[in-house]
Design a protein around this motif. Structure first.
Motif, mmCIF file in Angstrom:
data_model
loop_
_atom_site.group_PDB
_atom_site.id
_atom_site.type_symbol
_atom_site.label_atom_id
_atom_site.label_comp_id
_atom_site.label_asym_id
_atom_site.label_seq_id
_atom_site.Cartn_x
_atom_site.Cartn_y
_atom_site.Cartn_z
ATOM 1 N N ARG A 55 -5.593 -5.800 6.965
ATOM 2 C CA ARG A 55 -6.729 -5.059 6.408
ATOM 3 C C ARG A 55 -6.870 -3.699 7.085
ATOM 4 O O ARG A 55 -7.217 -2.708 6.460
ATOM 5 C CB ARG A 55 -8.030 -5.863 6.584
ATOM 6 C CG ARG A 55 -8.200 -7.014 5.613
ATOM 7 C CD ARG A 55 -9.639 -7.497 5.573
ATOM 8 N NE ARG A 55 -10.111 -7.965 6.865
ATOM 9 C CZ ARG A 55 -9.976 -9.202 7.317
ATOM 10 N NH1 ARG A 55 -9.346 -10.105 6.568
ATOM 11 N NH2 ARG A 55 -10.457 -9.555 8.487
ATOM 12 N N THR A 56 -6.584 -3.664 8.380
ATOM 13 C CA THR A 56 -6.674 -2.410 9.126
ATOM 14 C C THR A 56 -5.580 -1.438 8.713
ATOM 15 O O THR A 56 -5.810 -0.242 8.569
ATOM 16 C CB THR A 56 -6.572 -2.691 10.639
ATOM 17 O OG1 THR A 56 -7.694 -3.505 11.016
ATOM 18 C CG2 THR A 56 -6.607 -1.423 11.452
ATOM 19 N N ASN A 57 -4.373 -1.959 8.519
ATOM 20 C CA ASN A 57 -3.234 -1.123 8.116
ATOM 21 C C ASN A 57 -2.382 -1.897 7.122
ATOM 22 O O ASN A 57 -1.512 -2.675 7.510
ATOM 23 C CB ASN A 57 -2.397 -0.729 9.334
ATOM 24 C CG ASN A 57 -1.258 0.205 8.968
ATOM 25 O OD1 ASN A 57 -1.030 0.492 7.791
ATOM 26 N ND2 ASN A 57 -0.532 0.688 9.960
ATOM 27 N N PRO A 58 -2.616 -1.722 5.812
ATOM 28 C CA PRO A 58 -1.888 -2.492 4.802
ATOM 29 C C PRO A 58 -0.378 -2.266 4.810
ATOM 30 O O PRO A 58 0.362 -3.072 4.257
ATOM 31 C CB PRO A 58 -2.502 -2.005 3.474
ATOM 32 C CG PRO A 58 -3.832 -1.444 3.850
ATOM 33 C CD PRO A 58 -3.648 -0.860 5.219
ATOM 34 N N SER A 59 0.095 -1.183 5.445
ATOM 35 C CA SER A 59 1.536 -0.905 5.457
ATOM 36 C C SER A 59 2.205 -1.368 6.749
ATOM 37 O O SER A 59 3.344 -1.008 7.020
ATOM 38 C CB SER A 59 1.784 0.593 5.258
ATOM 39 O OG SER A 59 1.195 1.345 6.302
ATOM 40 N N PHE A 98 -8.660 2.456 -7.430
ATOM 41 C CA PHE A 98 -8.242 2.223 -6.049
ATOM 42 C C PHE A 98 -8.249 0.736 -5.732
ATOM 43 O O PHE A 98 -9.218 0.028 -6.010
ATOM 44 C CB PHE A 98 -9.174 2.958 -5.076
ATOM 45 C CG PHE A 98 -8.851 2.712 -3.623
ATOM 46 C CD1 PHE A 98 -7.693 3.227 -3.063
ATOM 47 C CD2 PHE A 98 -9.685 1.943 -2.832
ATOM 48 C CE1 PHE A 98 -7.385 2.999 -1.721
ATOM 49 C CE2 PHE A 98 -9.389 1.705 -1.494
ATOM 50 C CZ PHE A 98 -8.232 2.234 -0.948
ATOM 51 N N ASP A 99 -7.143 0.275 -5.159
ATOM 52 C CA ASP A 99 -6.991 -1.143 -4.813
ATOM 53 C C ASP A 99 -7.220 -1.303 -3.315
ATOM 54 O O ASP A 99 -6.372 -0.926 -2.514
ATOM 55 C CB ASP A 99 -5.584 -1.621 -5.197
ATOM 56 C CG ASP A 99 -5.398 -3.105 -4.962
ATOM 57 O OD1 ASP A 99 -6.409 -3.820 -4.888
ATOM 58 O OD2 ASP A 99 -4.240 -3.559 -4.855
ATOM 59 N N PRO A 100 -8.356 -1.884 -2.892
ATOM 60 C CA PRO A 100 -8.625 -2.039 -1.453
ATOM 61 C C PRO A 100 -7.564 -2.907 -0.781
ATOM 62 O O PRO A 100 -6.963 -3.776 -1.415
ATOM 63 C CB PRO A 100 -10.001 -2.721 -1.423
ATOM 64 C CG PRO A 100 -10.617 -2.391 -2.729
ATOM 65 C CD PRO A 100 -9.473 -2.359 -3.707
ATOM 66 N N PRO A 101 -7.309 -2.691 0.513
ATOM 67 C CA PRO A 101 -6.293 -3.477 1.229
ATOM 68 C C PRO A 101 -6.694 -4.932 1.358
ATOM 69 O O PRO A 101 -7.875 -5.287 1.308
ATOM 70 C CB PRO A 101 -6.220 -2.791 2.598
ATOM 71 C CG PRO A 101 -7.556 -2.138 2.762
ATOM 72 C CD PRO A 101 -7.958 -1.709 1.396
ATOM 73 N N GLY A 102 -5.679 -5.785 1.572
ATOM 74 C CA GLY A 102 -5.944 -7.205 1.752
ATOM 75 C C GLY A 102 -6.522 -7.810 0.497
ATOM 76 O O GLY A 102 -6.163 -7.466 -0.625
ATOM 77 N N ALA A 150 -16.905 -5.003 -0.812
ATOM 78 C CA ALA A 150 -16.727 -5.411 0.587
ATOM 79 C C ALA A 150 -15.993 -4.336 1.372
ATOM 80 O O ALA A 150 -16.308 -4.065 2.538
ATOM 81 C CB ALA A 150 -15.967 -6.730 0.658
ATOM 82 N N TRP A 151 -14.986 -3.709 0.731
ATOM 83 C CA TRP A 151 -14.237 -2.640 1.403
ATOM 84 C C TRP A 151 -15.148 -1.456 1.707
ATOM 85 O O TRP A 151 -15.108 -0.900 2.809
ATOM 86 C CB TRP A 151 -13.072 -2.193 0.528
ATOM 87 C CG TRP A 151 -12.345 -1.001 1.067
ATOM 88 C CD1 TRP A 151 -11.412 -0.970 2.059
ATOM 89 C CD2 TRP A 151 -12.514 0.372 0.639
ATOM 90 N NE1 TRP A 151 -10.997 0.313 2.281
ATOM 91 C CE2 TRP A 151 -11.645 1.152 1.431
ATOM 92 C CE3 TRP A 151 -13.300 0.984 -0.328
ATOM 93 C CZ2 TRP A 151 -11.554 2.529 1.270
ATOM 94 C CZ3 TRP A 151 -13.209 2.360 -0.475
ATOM 95 C CH2 TRP A 151 -12.340 3.122 0.311
ATOM 96 N N GLU A 152 -15.986 -1.077 0.746
ATOM 97 C CA GLU A 152 -16.895 0.053 0.976
ATOM 98 C C GLU A 152 -17.879 -0.261 2.097
ATOM 99 O O GLU A 152 -18.184 0.611 2.924
ATOM 100 C CB GLU A 152 -17.638 0.396 -0.317
ATOM 101 C CG GLU A 152 -16.742 1.031 -1.378
ATOM 102 C CD GLU A 152 -17.537 1.577 -2.543
ATOM 103 O OE1 GLU A 152 -18.782 1.426 -2.551
ATOM 104 O OE2 GLU A 152 -16.923 2.174 -3.454
#
Length: 340
Positions: free
Chosen positions: A124-128, A260-264, A270-272
């Motif tokens: 979630r912190t870094n999707p890549s 926009f597709d939030p990570p995880g 929830a992402w916002e």
């Protein structure tokens, strides 16, 4: 793959740049280099002592604390390493490497549910962050093995379980596969040399054509539109960084498009909420973009740049890529990745 009894000293050390922990100032490289050198020499106890000496003056430094955690893990001080990495995640939740190494320690103790949850936090912190994705796959496989074994105990007549269990066991046979990879202590780097931007050569003017009575062909369309598009995209990206720096949440969140597709597995809401909590909770944020390159193709664009993020006592430099689409007269972000 990880197998029973795997401990940190035997984990594979994948060569991966810990970009989120890269050095913000070259002047500090000597301190990190000295501790890292002791670790490479097989002297983790001395490395820990040297790190403690440094941290006595700068107790909040996340990079030295991270290196100390790696040294603690490699010297068999698992409980101390767990404490070190846990505290870093609590104080610097934007760094994925401490989460990853926590997961490795949990997995080494057979706590695979904790390892799974911690790796998901890293992603979630870094999707890549590919190391965390690969480790998460290994943890899922181990959890599957446990589930198949339990199912077989409950129903030994289920012939469909044996092949699945055999496959999983093959993956975890000692000597085969890959153990969970811990993020290594980051290698100190010196300040990068200033980028040299080559100017495009100016073409020599074509000789004047002789007068002709034939109708002149229609002039080719100038590339002004593409240049204007690139300028608009860069302006949108810089506005996004400025909103982030000023903690203008309406401007920051408004820079992301509906697609926009939030990570995880986070929902957009929830992402916002997570982003709002992390950004507004900081006393000071500075986001600077350098070496911005933009490519535009119709109503889509890609912006790549070096991002320097500073918040309170944290300094992070990384490469970042934003994918944008044109929505009306605005360019909005639909995907972002780090390290690309």
């Amino acid at each position: 793959m990880m197998h029973a009894g795997t401990t940190i000293p035997h984990l594979a050390r994948k060569v991966a740049l810990a970009a989120a922990l890269c050095l913000p100032f070259a002047a500090l490289a000597d301190d990190y280099a000295e501790v890292s050198k002791l670790m490479r020499a097989g002297k983790p106890a001395e490395a820990i002592a040297k790190a403690d000496q440094y941290l006595a003056a700068k107790p909040k430094d996340p990079q030295m604390r991270f290196i100390k955690g790696v040294a603690q893990a490699e010297s068999g001080r698992t409980a101390d390493a767990l404490t070190t990495f846990t505290r870093i995640t609590e104080e610097f939740p934007e760094l994925p490497e401490p989460y990853n190494n926590l997961a490795v320690l949990y997995a080494g103790q057979g706590q695979f549910d904790k390892a799974r949850a911690t790796l998901e936090a890293a992603i979630r912190t870094n999707p890549s962050y590919s190391t965390a994705h690969e480790n998460l796959g290994d943890v899922y496989a181990k959890l599957a093995s446990q589930a198949y074994s339990k199912a077989l105990q409950l129903d030994s007549t289920n012939t469909g379980l044996q092949p699945k269990l055999a496959l999983i066991r093959e993956l975890f046979t000692p000597g085969k596969g890959r153990p969970l990879a811990a993020a290594p202590a980051p290698t100190p780097v010196s300040a990068p040399a200033p980028a040299v931007v080559a100017k495009a050569p100016v073409a020599a003017p074509a000789p004047a054509a002789a007068p002709s009575t034939a109708p002149s062909p229609a002039p080719a369309s100038p590339p002004a539109a593409s240049s204007a598009g690139s300028h608009d995209v860069e302006a949108a990206v810089q506005a996004w960084a400025a909103a982030w720096s000023s903690k203008d949440m309406n401007g920051y969140l408004g820079a992301y498009g509906k697609e926009f597709d939030p990570p995880g597995k986070l929902s957009r809401k929830a992402w916002e909420e997570e982003r709002r909590s992390r950004i507004v909770g900081k006393n000071r944020i500075t986001v600077k973009l350098n070496d911005v390159t933009v490519s535009v193709k119709g109503t889509t664009a890609v912006a790549r740049f070096k991002q320097t993020y500073s918040a309170d006592s944290l300094n992070v430099s990384s490469r970042k890529t934003l994918e944008l689409v044109k929505a009306g007269d605005r360019w909005v972000i639909v995907r972002e990745s780090t390290g690309a």
